[in-house]
Write a protein that holds these residues in place. Structure first.
Motif, PDB file in Angstrom:
ATOM      1  N   UNK A 171      79.175  23.357  14.611  1.00  0.00           N
ATOM      2  CA  UNK A 171      79.868  24.573  14.207  1.00  0.00           C
ATOM      3  C   UNK A 171      79.728  24.804  12.705  1.00  0.00           C
ATOM      4  N   UNK A 172      79.515  26.046  12.313  1.00  0.00           N
ATOM      5  CA  UNK A 172      79.431  26.421  10.902  1.00  0.00           C
ATOM      6  C   UNK A 172      80.537  27.426  10.619  1.00  0.00           C
ATOM      7  N   UNK A 173      81.380  27.091   9.637  1.00  0.00           N
ATOM      8  CA  UNK A 173      82.507  27.941   9.265  1.00  0.00           C
ATOM      9  C   UNK A 173      82.382  28.320   7.788  1.00  0.00           C
ATOM     10  N   UNK A 174      83.041  29.409   7.391  1.00  0.00           N
ATOM     11  CA  UNK A 174      83.028  29.837   5.997  1.00  0.00           C
ATOM     12  C   UNK A 174      84.399  29.628   5.366  1.00  0.00           C
ATOM     13  N   UNK A 175      84.385  29.605   4.030  1.00  0.00           N
ATOM     14  CA  UNK A 175      85.636  29.523   3.275  1.00  0.00           C
ATOM     15  C   UNK A 175      85.433  30.287   1.971  1.00  0.00           C
ATOM     16  N   UNK A 176      86.532  30.579   1.281  1.00  0.00           N
ATOM     17  CA  UNK A 176      86.437  31.322   0.020  1.00  0.00           C
ATOM     18  C   UNK A 176      87.002  30.569  -1.169  1.00  0.00           C
ATOM     19  N   UNK A 177      87.813  29.544  -0.920  1.00  0.00           N
ATOM     20  CA  UNK A 177      88.536  28.862  -1.984  1.00  0.00           C
ATOM     21  C   UNK A 177      88.344  27.353  -1.849  1.00  0.00           C
ATOM     22  N   UNK A 178      88.140  26.656  -2.979  1.00  0.00           N
ATOM     23  CA  UNK A 178      87.858  25.227  -2.934  1.00  0.00           C
ATOM     24  C   UNK A 178      89.038  24.420  -2.410  1.00  0.00           C
ATOM     25  N   UNK A 179      90.250  24.796  -2.784  1.00  0.00           N
ATOM     26  CA  UNK A 179      91.414  24.100  -2.233  1.00  0.00           C
ATOM     27  C   UNK A 179      91.513  24.313  -0.728  1.00  0.00           C
ATOM     28  N   UNK A 180      91.144  25.507  -0.291  1.00  0.00           N
ATOM     29  CA  UNK A 180      91.176  25.828   1.136  1.00  0.00           C
ATOM     30  C   UNK A 180      90.228  24.934   1.928  1.00  0.00           C
ATOM     31  N   UNK A 181      89.020  24.710   1.405  1.00  0.00           N
ATOM     32  CA  UNK A 181      88.046  23.937   2.176  1.00  0.00           C
ATOM     33  C   UNK A 181      88.439  22.473   2.252  1.00  0.00           C
ATOM     34  N   UNK A 182      89.080  21.950   1.213  1.00  0.00           N
ATOM     35  CA  UNK A 182      89.557  20.570   1.284  1.00  0.00           C
ATOM     36  C   UNK A 182      90.622  20.444   2.361  1.00  0.00           C
ATOM     37  N   UNK A 183      91.522  21.414   2.417  1.00  0.00           N
ATOM     38  CA  UNK A 183      92.560  21.400   3.461  1.00  0.00           C
ATOM     39  C   UNK A 183      91.941  21.492   4.849  1.00  0.00           C
ATOM     40  N   UNK A 184      90.927  22.320   5.003  1.00  0.00           N
ATOM     41  CA  UNK A 184      90.255  22.457   6.301  1.00  0.00           C
ATOM     42  C   UNK A 184      89.540  21.156   6.678  1.00  0.00           C
ATOM     43  N   UNK A 185      88.881  20.546   5.705  1.00  0.00           N
ATOM     44  CA  UNK A 185      88.169  19.292   5.985  1.00  0.00           C
ATOM     45  C   UNK A 185      89.129  18.189   6.401  1.00  0.00           C
ATOM     46  N   UNK A 186      90.305  18.149   5.789  1.00  0.00           N
ATOM     47  CA  UNK A 186      91.289  17.095   6.086  1.00  0.00           C
ATOM     48  C   UNK A 186      92.136  17.395   7.314  1.00  0.00           C
ATOM     49  N   UNK A 187      91.984  18.569   7.876  1.00  0.00           N
ATOM     50  CA  UNK A 187      92.801  18.984   9.015  1.00  0.00           C
ATOM     51  C   UNK A 187      92.242  18.392  10.315  1.00  0.00           C
TER      52      UNK A 187
END
Length: 481
Positions: A393-409
């Protein structure tokens, strides 16, 4: 089955003797389902008990053997294993499915594990004095009978990385290879066992539930090293709690790859990403399982990943042109194909790419072309699960803090990778990512066998650090005045 190893088909090892199983089942080639590669014995509870008996009886003499002698014997065994690697590759390919190049690398790595572990042992085993006013020494001793339960996806490396450090530390072992891919483990450990006293290495095969329950419930087994799913790991923990065993577990993963806005997406990087996803058809616990791409780089990344996936040649690993082989077994094939269908039904876009090496024989094996899924979100099954197959799966993000939260989720925390031109930024991300190891512009394994790190959260248990894993299988105690 290869004529080089007729004696191990349908047999198991107890106290230096190979025993023909009263019940056996076929091991089939995942690329040619009608081809029987060999047989695997279905051991009984009594067989497992006898293997533990043999390990227990061999332990005192082996534990009292000097570290120098143990290292010498293991190194000598490695010298006899090395010359047969080339002829063993076809057996491994035929029962596992991975291409010849990958299979040979795995087998050569086993010889390295033996040689490097033997070299590391003697120095590490020496008493270590702690500075201070009191005389205090750290000393090491073996733990006792050790069980090694290995998986089907990468059985050679993940068996040798547990068995060799365990015996170097002075333990005796009972090995349980995966039923879907046991033959190369049996054939290579046969060579190792021939250079050690009887009972130091014992091997039982068959039902994971039956063998696992017997091992976990026996108080004489002091250590269990398990590589496999998180759910099975939880069951082993529960069954082992009554005798407070030491556990080492390398469990599931859902590794994220984070593509930052300044990532260099050149040919080398894209090949690394492709291999991080598709090595062994994605059947790697530490493979990339999710990709998060900054929205400013999404179109570029998708175009380049699509081209990389489109170049993948999928077929029988015995054919030199095959870049990716089949899924190893029916249960995993059914799971992955079902996951792909559910992802489509969810409304996601699934683009299947790659080249079929042999169209006519495609349906004779568990072959899948690689796929890229888009239009998924953080709650999608494909994003939450450990797919263990060639779909990403390939997902997009806009904010660096957001992607860290997504990765750790996720409940997993095995590996992660950060793709950026800024090493300092990558290091800051590594400090915030829940992972046992974080790679910078790569997603691979540690080349130096002295280093490896388990996962966090539900991806692992116990520390594996600098000494080829020997420290996992020894007790360190204090000697003081």
């Amino acid at each position: 089955m290869s004529n080089a190893y007729p004696s191990i088909s349908g047999q198991f090892l107890i106290n230096g003797e190979w025993v023909r199983g009263a019940k056996v089942t076929d091991v089939t080639n995942p690329a040619i389902l009608t081809e029987v590669v060999g047989q695997v014995a279905l051991c009984s509870k009594d067989d497992v008990k006898q293997a533990i008996d043999a390990a227990e009886q061999a332990f005192p003499a082996w534990a009292s053997t000097s570290a120098e002698k143990r290292a010498e014997l293991v190194k000598e065994a490695s010298k006899h294993l090395a010359p047969i690697i080339e002829q063993t590759v076809p057996l491994f390919v035929r029962e596992n499915g991975k291409p010849q190049v990958e299979a040979k690398k795995d087998l050569l790595r086993c010889v390295e594990i033996m040689s490097q572990g033997a070299d590391a042992l003697v120095k590490w085993w020496q008493p270590e004095s702690i500075p201070g006013g009191q005389m205090v020494q750290l000393r090491r001793r073996p733990r006792g009978v050790t069980a090694v339960i290995s998986p089907w996806n990468s059985p050679m490396i993940l068996t040798f990385k547990r068995v060799i450090p365990a015996i170097l530390a002075g333990n005796t072992v009972v090995v349980k290879p995966a039923t879907d891919c046991p033959l190369t483990v049996l054939a290579t450990l046969k060579v190792v066992a021939e250079h050690l006293p009887p009972g130091v290495i014992n091997i039982v095969t068959g039902s994971g539930a039956l063998v696992g329950e017997q091992i976990c419930g026996d108080p004489r087994v002091r250590t269990i090293a398990f590589t496999g799913s998180t759910e099975t790991g939880k069951r082993i923990m529960s069954m082992s709690s009554g005798t407070v065993k030491k556990l080492y577990m390398e469990l599931g993963g859902n590794d994220p790859a984070l593509i930052l806005p300044d990532a260099v997406l050149d040919e080398v990087a894209m090949q690394r990403i492709r291999m991080g996803i598709l090595r062994a058809a994605g059947q790697v616990c530490s493979a990339i399982k999710r990709v998060y791409v900054h929205e400013s780089r999404y179109e570029e990344f998708m175009g380049k990943l699509t081209r990389e996936f489109g170049r993948m040649i999928v077929g029988n690993g015995m054919q030199p042109d095959a870049m990716m082989g089949p899924i190893n077994n029916k249960a995993q094939y059914d799971y992955v194909t079902g996951l792909i269908e559910r992802t489509k039904q969810e409304g996601a876009g699934v683009e299947t790419l790659g080249i079929k090496l042999d169209e006519e024989s495609w349906n004779q094996g568990y072959f899948l072309l690689p796929s890229i899924a888009t239009g998924v979100n953080q709650s999608s099954e494909l994003v939450r699960a450990e797919q263990f197959g060639p779909i990403i799966p390939v997902l997009t993000y806009s904010d660096l803090d957001e992607v860290i939260a997504m990765a750790n989720d996720t409940e997993f925390g095995l590996r992660a990778s950060v793709w950026t031109a800024d090493q300092q930024l990558a290091e800051s991300f590594a400090d915030r990512l829940d992972a046992g190891a974080v790679f910078f512009n790569n997603h691979t394994i540690f080349q130096d066998l002295h280093y490896d790190f388990p996962g966090l959260k539900e991806s692992g248990l116990s520390r594996e650090t600098q000494m080829c894993g020997i420290d996992l299988f020894a007790d360190t105690y204090g000697f003081a005045n």
